[in-house]
Design a protein around this motif. Structure first.
Motif, PDB file in Angstrom:
ATOM      1  N   GLU A 297     -30.011  23.565 -13.001  1.00 45.78           N
ATOM      2  CA  GLU A 297     -29.499  23.063 -14.266  1.00 45.78           C
ATOM      3  C   GLU A 297     -29.187  21.571 -14.187  1.00 45.78           C
ATOM      4  N   SER A 298     -28.757  21.121 -13.011  1.00 46.68           N
ATOM      5  CA  SER A 298     -28.457  19.701 -12.828  1.00 46.68           C
ATOM      6  C   SER A 298     -29.730  18.868 -12.852  1.00 46.68           C
ATOM      7  N   ILE A 299     -30.783  19.354 -12.187  1.00 48.50           N
ATOM      8  CA  ILE A 299     -32.068  18.643 -12.229  1.00 48.50           C
ATOM      9  C   ILE A 299     -32.568  18.557 -13.669  1.00 48.50           C
ATOM     10  N   ALA A 300     -32.388  19.628 -14.423  1.00 48.18           N
ATOM     11  CA  ALA A 300     -32.826  19.659 -15.820  1.00 48.18           C
ATOM     12  C   ALA A 300     -31.952  18.800 -16.718  1.00 48.18           C
ATOM     13  N   GLN A 301     -30.849  18.274 -16.153  1.00 48.34           N
ATOM     14  CA  GLN A 301     -29.878  17.471 -16.898  1.00 48.34           C
ATOM     15  C   GLN A 301     -29.350  18.235 -18.109  1.00 48.34           C
ATOM     16  N   ALA A 302     -28.929  19.473 -17.849  1.00 51.00           N
ATOM     17  CA  ALA A 302     -28.252  20.248 -18.885  1.00 51.00           C
ATOM     18  C   ALA A 302     -26.951  19.536 -19.226  1.00 51.00           C
ATOM     19  N   GLY A 303     -26.792  19.133 -20.457  1.00 51.87           N
ATOM     20  CA  GLY A 303     -25.627  18.335 -20.828  1.00 51.87           C
ATOM     21  C   GLY A 303     -25.783  16.885 -20.424  1.00 51.87           C
ATOM     22  N   ALA A 304     -27.041  16.425 -20.253  1.00 49.42           N
ATOM     23  CA  ALA A 304     -27.355  15.051 -19.877  1.00 49.42           C
ATOM     24  C   ALA A 304     -26.821  14.740 -18.477  1.00 49.42           C
ATOM     25  N   SER A 308     -24.589  17.137 -15.794  1.00 50.46           N
ATOM     26  CA  SER A 308     -25.101  17.481 -14.468  1.00 50.46           C
ATOM     27  C   SER A 308     -24.087  17.161 -13.379  1.00 50.46           C
ATOM     28  N   ILE A 309     -23.383  16.038 -13.513  1.00 45.76           N
ATOM     29  CA  ILE A 309     -22.368  15.665 -12.532  1.00 45.76           C
ATOM     30  C   ILE A 309     -21.274  16.737 -12.471  1.00 45.76           C
ATOM     31  N   TYR A 411     -25.311  10.606 -10.238  1.00 43.41           N
ATOM     32  CA  TYR A 411     -26.131  11.802 -10.466  1.00 43.41           C
ATOM     33  C   TYR A 411     -27.113  12.011  -9.305  1.00 43.41           C
ATOM     34  N   LYS A 412     -27.788  10.939  -8.900  1.00 45.92           N
ATOM     35  CA  LYS A 412     -28.735  11.028  -7.783  1.00 45.92           C
ATOM     36  C   LYS A 412     -28.020  11.405  -6.488  1.00 45.92           C
ATOM     37  N   TYR A 417     -26.764  15.258  -2.178  1.00 49.19           N
ATOM     38  CA  TYR A 417     -25.773  16.032  -1.438  1.00 49.19           C
ATOM     39  C   TYR A 417     -26.053  17.524  -1.513  1.00 49.19           C
ATOM     40  N   LEU A 418     -26.291  18.011  -2.723  1.00 55.11           N
ATOM     41  CA  LEU A 418     -26.463  19.451  -2.913  1.00 55.11           C
ATOM     42  C   LEU A 418     -27.712  19.956  -2.206  1.00 55.11           C
ATOM     43  N   GLU A 419     -28.808  19.202  -2.280  1.00 53.59           N
ATOM     44  CA  GLU A 419     -30.030  19.588  -1.579  1.00 53.59           C
ATOM     45  C   GLU A 419     -29.803  19.668  -0.071  1.00 53.59           C
ATOM     46  N   LEU A 420     -29.160  18.651   0.486  1.00 57.36           N
ATOM     47  CA  LEU A 420     -28.949  18.628   1.927  1.00 57.36           C
ATOM     48  C   LEU A 420     -27.984  19.723   2.380  1.00 57.36           C
TER      49      LEU A 420
END
Length: 452
Positions: A297-304, A308-309, A411-412, A417-420
């Motif tokens: 959902e964060s990658i999709a920028q749900a809520g811009a 996502s943050i 955001y990046k 962080y989440l991926e790692l």
């Protein structure tokens, strides 16, 4: 010089897809022939089709044409049962359309399948063939047909299961069409079987297929799933089919995940055993689902970008609790609840071997950290998140006055962080796409994980 014949002998025979999409969003006919609808003891017979339709969202539908309209007035909208007479298969359906004015309307009945149409047996399967939509183009093991060879096989091995996923020969053309038209197309075909070659049931395979949905979605950066499942026995006879839709699949998006386009498929093979190990854990199964959901959902920028943050923070919280309190027990429940969000994230990053320092490539966030005395990325990310969600007018205004490129950097950083963190939890040691490296050439952004 090695002959083409010898090269073909060194390759695997490509898995033949059961279903194909000639163009994105093209419906797939699953059955055509005699149909029988039963509702509250009344039976209606005729001819029709069952088809997989992609838009507005993937679903399996039926269209039942009856030339004799005399009895259709007894039919009602709602649940019914559909018999695919020629293959002796049954399905529970929802009837969504019936003709009301027989003088001016055709006798078409249509609806959707609520539950799978099961063909014969669900037991003693040798293997299951499935299809994937909108998945990555990767560099894999060589596969071939009688006329061509390409590097298109991904092999996933864990526990007693083998999963083979082959890209279609014309995958490049399919992706170009998806980039132009959007929507859905079958890009890969897969095969699930036991490594010991023992027969299995669909119930045995269910958990692996569900895990595969979450795994390939995490690798792709949006939801994709094994669909259009066909089971075979030891004689290679089709004995089972499930064409209904179990998990969400997203339309095509041009997004980056931790796994880069054209990356070596060995990366996915290295990740899968650790992923499945966490998936099997009663402690980790639900947190992994939540974390991957918020990641997608964060990658999709749900809520811009701002939304996502916030969503990423939800993933950090559940992963921190599970790792620090439940699994390792290095922080008590009472201590954890007293920690600030930045401290929780800092502990989580440290345990997962993720650098705390704000990377030099995030120039706008570095400027802000010097101005606002943020000591590391954990504080920067949580301070920005707090300013978004807390109602305090002073904090809210403080956030609104910050430059937008700074929010993009945050955001990046959060996605990185989440991926790692997830890759570390899955005990992955290999290469990944570093989304914050910002190097000139795409392939230069593929690096070894920090703990690798």
């Amino acid at each position: 010089m090695e002959s083409s014949e010898s090269r073909f002998k060194q390759s695997f025979p490509a898995i033949i897809p059961i279903y194909l999409t000639g163009e994105p969003n093209q419906p797939i006919q699953l059955y055509q022939g005699s149909l029988k609808i039963t509702q509250e003891g009344t039976v209606y017979e005729g001819n029709g089709t069952v088809f997989f339709e992609w838009l507005p969202s993937p679903d399996v539908k039926f269209l039942f044409s009856k030339s004799d309209n005399e009895f259709l007035i007894q039919l009602e909208l709602g649940k019914g049962n559909l018999n695919l007479s020629e293959i002796q298969s049954y399905a529970e359906v929802f009837i969504s359309s019936i003709p009301m004015d027989f003088e001016h309307e055709s006798g078409d009945i249509s609806g959707t399948l609520n539950k799978p149409a099961i063909l014969r047996s669900e037991n003693n399967l040798s293997h299951i063939v499935f299809h994937l939509t909108n998945f990555h183009q990767f560099s894999g093991m060589p596969i071939s047909t009688s006329r061509a060879m390409w590097r298109g096989r991904l092999i996933l091995e864990a526990e007693n299961w083998n999963v083979f996923i082959d890209s279609l020969q014309n995958l490049g053309d399919i992706i170009k069409s998806l980039e132009s038209k959007g929507g859905y197309a079958i890009t890969h075909v897969g095969r699930l079987e036991r490594s010991d070659k023992k027969p299995f049931t669909t119930k045995d395979a269910d958990d692996v297929l569900e895990a595969l949905h979450w795994f390939v979605s995490f690798c792709r950066g949006f939801r994709t799933s094994p669909i259009l499942l066909v089971g075979y026995d030891n004689s290679s006879e089709k004995v089972w089919e499930n064409c209904t839709y179990s998990y969400t699949t997203s339309a095509w998006r041009s997004v980056h995940s931790w796994f880069a386009d054209s990356q070596d498929s060995c990366s996915l093979g290295k990740l899968f055993p650790g992923f499945l190990n966490r998936w099997r854990s009663t402690t980790w199964n639900q947190p992994i689902r939540f974390a991957i959901h918020w990641y997608l959902e964060s990658i999709a920028q749900a809520g811009a970008v701002q939304g996502s943050i916030v969503l990423m923070q939800a993933a950090f919280e559940i992963l921190a609790w599970t790792l620090l309190v439940e699994e390792k027990g290095i922080i008590s429940q009472q201590e954890f609840e007293k920690l600030k969000a930045a401290e929780k994230l800092r502990h989580l990053l440290s345990q997962c071997g993720v650098p705390l320092k704000i990377p030099d490539s995030l120039t706008e966030l570095l400027k802000a950290s010097k101005e606002l005395n943020w000591v590391d990325g954990a504080q920067a990310l949580t301070e920005i998140r707090n300013a978004i969600v807390h109602p305090n007018p002073k904090k809210r205004q403080k956030y609104l006055n910050r430059p937008f490129p700074e929010q993009i950097d945050a955001y990046k950083l959060g996605l990185w962080y989440l991926e790692l963190i997830l890759l570390n939890l899955f005990e992955y040691k290999g290469k990944y796409f570093n989304r914050i490296a910002n190097k000139e050439f795409y392939q230069e952004n593929i690096e070894v994980v920090p703990w690798g």
